[in-house]
Structure formats: structure tokens, C-alpha cells
Enzyme design. Structure first.
Site, mmCIF file in Angstrom:
data_model
loop_
_atom_site.group_PDB
_atom_site.id
_atom_site.type_symbol
_atom_site.label_atom_id
_atom_site.label_comp_id
_atom_site.label_asym_id
_atom_site.label_seq_id
_atom_site.Cartn_x
_atom_site.Cartn_y
_atom_site.Cartn_z
ATOM 1 N N ARG A 99 11.665 -6.219 4.566
ATOM 2 C CA ARG A 99 11.574 -4.817 4.960
ATOM 3 C C ARG A 99 12.183 -4.599 6.350
ATOM 4 O O ARG A 99 12.817 -3.589 6.619
ATOM 5 C CB ARG A 99 10.095 -4.402 4.963
ATOM 6 N N ARG A 155 11.958 -1.235 11.243
ATOM 7 C CA ARG A 155 10.773 -0.716 11.929
ATOM 8 C C ARG A 155 10.509 -1.497 13.213
ATOM 9 O O ARG A 155 10.618 -2.718 13.227
ATOM 10 C CB ARG A 155 9.563 -0.835 10.993
ATOM 11 N N LYS A 173 0.826 -1.220 0.000
ATOM 12 C CA LYS A 173 0.000 0.000 0.000
ATOM 13 C C LYS A 173 0.853 1.259 0.000
ATOM 14 O O LYS A 173 0.636 2.162 -0.793
ATOM 15 C CB LYS A 173 -0.880 0.075 1.258
ATOM 16 N N ARG A 190 -9.288 1.017 9.250
ATOM 17 C CA ARG A 190 -8.799 -0.303 9.624
ATOM 18 C C ARG A 190 -9.854 -1.115 10.362
ATOM 19 O O ARG A 190 -9.594 -2.257 10.732
ATOM 20 C CB ARG A 190 -7.582 -0.150 10.516
ATOM 21 N N ARG A 200 -0.358 -8.170 13.624
ATOM 22 C CA ARG A 200 -0.922 -7.252 12.623
ATOM 23 C C ARG A 200 -1.727 -7.999 11.569
ATOM 24 O O ARG A 200 -2.764 -7.520 11.102
ATOM 25 C CB ARG A 200 0.189 -6.425 11.977
HETATM 26 P P1 ADP Z 1 1.304 -1.916 8.118
HETATM 27 O O1 ADP Z 1 0.098 -1.767 7.262
HETATM 28 O O2 ADP Z 1 2.509 -2.378 7.370
HETATM 29 O O3 ADP Z 1 1.069 -2.748 9.354
HETATM 30 P P2 ADP Z 1 1.118 0.940 8.912
HETATM 31 O O4 ADP Z 1 2.251 1.870 8.755
HETATM 32 O O5 ADP Z 1 -0.084 1.154 8.081
HETATM 33 O O6 ADP Z 1 1.754 -0.491 8.665
HETATM 34 O O7 ADP Z 1 0.648 0.910 10.450
HETATM 35 C C1 ADP Z 1 1.546 0.657 11.500
HETATM 36 C C2 ADP Z 1 0.805 0.656 12.842
HETATM 37 O O8 ADP Z 1 0.238 1.957 13.090
HETATM 38 C C3 ADP Z 1 -0.381 -0.298 12.950
HETATM 39 O O9 ADP Z 1 -0.008 -1.614 13.278
HETATM 40 C C4 ADP Z 1 -1.203 0.385 14.069
HETATM 41 O O10 ADP Z 1 -0.653 0.123 15.343
HETATM 42 C C5 ADP Z 1 -1.014 1.862 13.772
HETATM 43 N N1 ADP Z 1 -2.092 2.377 12.867
HETATM 44 C C6 ADP Z 1 -1.940 2.857 11.607
HETATM 45 N N2 ADP Z 1 -3.125 3.207 11.079
HETATM 46 C C7 ADP Z 1 -4.045 2.953 12.036
HETATM 47 C C8 ADP Z 1 -5.460 3.058 12.098
HETATM 48 N N3 ADP Z 1 -6.183 3.517 11.061
HETATM 49 N N4 ADP Z 1 -6.081 2.704 13.242
HETATM 50 C C9 ADP Z 1 -5.400 2.244 14.292
HETATM 51 N N5 ADP Z 1 -4.069 2.087 14.302
HETATM 52 C C10 ADP Z 1 -3.391 2.427 13.188
#
Ligand code: ADP
Length: 192
Positions: free
Chosen positions: A127, A133, A13, A88, A144
Site C-alpha cells: 500500500r 501515505r 478494514k 482504538r 501502529r
Molecule cells: P491504519 O488502521 O491503517 O493504521 P487509519 O487510517 O485507521 O489507519 O489511522 C491512521 C492514523 O490516524 C492512526 O495511526 C492514528 O494516528 C490516527 N487515528 C485514526 N483513528 C484514531 C482513533 N480512533 N484514535 C486515535 N487516533 C486515531
């Protein structure tokens, strides 16, 4: 163009959103990046979010909506946006619909990137080595993926029911996937 990108962690994404931003000339809004910036800045919000993120769980819906409202108050979002990492869960999906209705903005598409789980785990491991990260450790990755299946997958049905979902095969080179996305969006892009 107003887009939401949906897909599990590791589905690409973020990478595709960064490219789409140049192609569509609209801002890329990544809630993960916004949260990581808060954590890096050591803000009160960042301090609250840090541990939750490291565990691979979802940060509270209230925090997310506040952050999003704040971001949408900036003028650059008037032309559209690519939203990456939000919604999410179904509460967030409803909150986004309400926010857009309040702003008088019409939503275009949710694009779902489909990638098999084995490949996700492989990509995230790659990654983790490259970027380091905090949430790319095996336990957090498992969490996740579980959160995605339990809470985010229903969001796909939400957009499907509204007739706003487009599904794209996320397996292939970055260029191949990008081309598939732009082809899927082509009709809407011409309209405006
Ligand atoms: P990925 O999709 O690779 O897990 P992201 O960068 O999208 O990584 O998100 C990393 C973390 O940030 C998530 O695991 C969560 O803890 C938090 N996060 C991001 N977006 C949201 C959201 N919309 N609602 C709740 N937590 C979020």
C-alpha cells in the site's frame, strides 16, 4: 445496522467497510479518513494531529470524540453506520457506548478481522508504494502495530464480554473476506 470494524493496520478494514457501505446502505465512517481530511485542509485540528499520525501514535481521545459527535449529528447516521478505526482503546470504546446510549441507538456488532502479522507488514508495504501515505514508513508501521497490540486489542475483549463480537478470517481475496463478513452479519440484517 450499526457496526464497528476492528483489526490491525493492513487488515483490510477500510476496503471492506467501503463495500459494506453499499451492501448495507449506511455511511462508512473512517476516523483515519476524517483525520487525513483535516490534515489536508490544514485546519487547527489537522495541524495538531499531523505529527502524531505520522509517528503512528494515537490522536487524543478528546479530539476523536469531538469529531465523532460532529459526524453523528448528521442525519445519515440515523439509518446506521460502519465505524472503521474507532474505538482504538478502552476509553474510546466507553465513549462510543455512551454516545450511542445518549442518541438512543442500539449497537449491533463489532467485527474483528483476523490477519497474521507477517501478512500485515507485507500488505502495508504494498500500500505504501501504491498510495504513499505519510504513516506507511517502516518505523510508523511498527509503532501502529505496537499501539494496536497494547491499546486496541483490549477493545476486542470489551466487545466479546458484551456478547457483541464476531470474528472473521481476514486472509483471502477481497471477495472471500467480504462474503465471510456478510455471512456473519446475515442474521442481524434480516432482523433489520
Ligand atoms: P491504519 O488502521 O491503517 O493504521 P487509519 O487510517 O485507521 O489507519 O489511522 C491512521 C492514523 O490516524 C492512526 O495511526 C492514528 O494516528 C490516527 N487515528 C485514526 N483513528 C484514531 C482513533 N480512533 N484514535 C486515535 N487516533 C486515531
Amino acid at each position: 445496522m450499526r457496526l464497528v470494524l476492528l483489526g490491525p493496520p493492513g487488515s483490510g478494514k477500510g476496503t471492506q467497510a467501503a463495500r459494506l457501505k453499499d451492501y448495507l446502505q449506511v455511511p462508512h465512517i473512517s476516523t483515519g479518513d476524517l483525520l487525513r481530511a483535516e490534515v489536508a485542509a490544514g485546519s487547527p485540528l489537522g495541524l495538531q494531529a499531523k505529527e502524531v499520525m505520522a509517528r503512528g501514535e494515537l490522536v487524543s481521545d478528546d479530539i476523536l470524540l469531538g469529531m465523532l459527535e460532529d459526524r453523528f449529528s448528521r442525519d445519515d447516521t440515523k439509518a446506521g453506520f460502519i465505524l472503521d478505526g474507532y474505538p482504538r482503546n478502552l476509553v474510546q470504546a466507553a465513549a462510543l457506548s455512551e454516545l450511542l446510549a445518549r442518541l438512543g441507538q442500539k449497537f449491533d456488532f463489532a467485527v474483528q478481522l483476523e490477519v497474521p502479522t507477517e501478512l500485515l507488514v507485507e500488505r502495508i508495504a504494498g500500500r505504501a508504494q501504491a498510495e504513499g501515505r505519510a504513516d506507511d514508513n517502516p518505523e510508523s508501521v511498527r509503532k501502529r502495530l505496537q499501539v494496536y497490540t497494547d491499546q486496541t486489542a483490549p477493545v476486542i475483549d470489551f466487545y466479546r464480554q458484551q456478547g457483541e463480537l464476531t470474528v472473521v478470517d481476514g486472509v483471502g481475496s477481497l471477495d472471500e473476506v467480504f462474503t465471510r463478513i456478510t455471512e456473519a452479519l446475515a442474521p442481524a440484517k434480516e432482523v433489520g
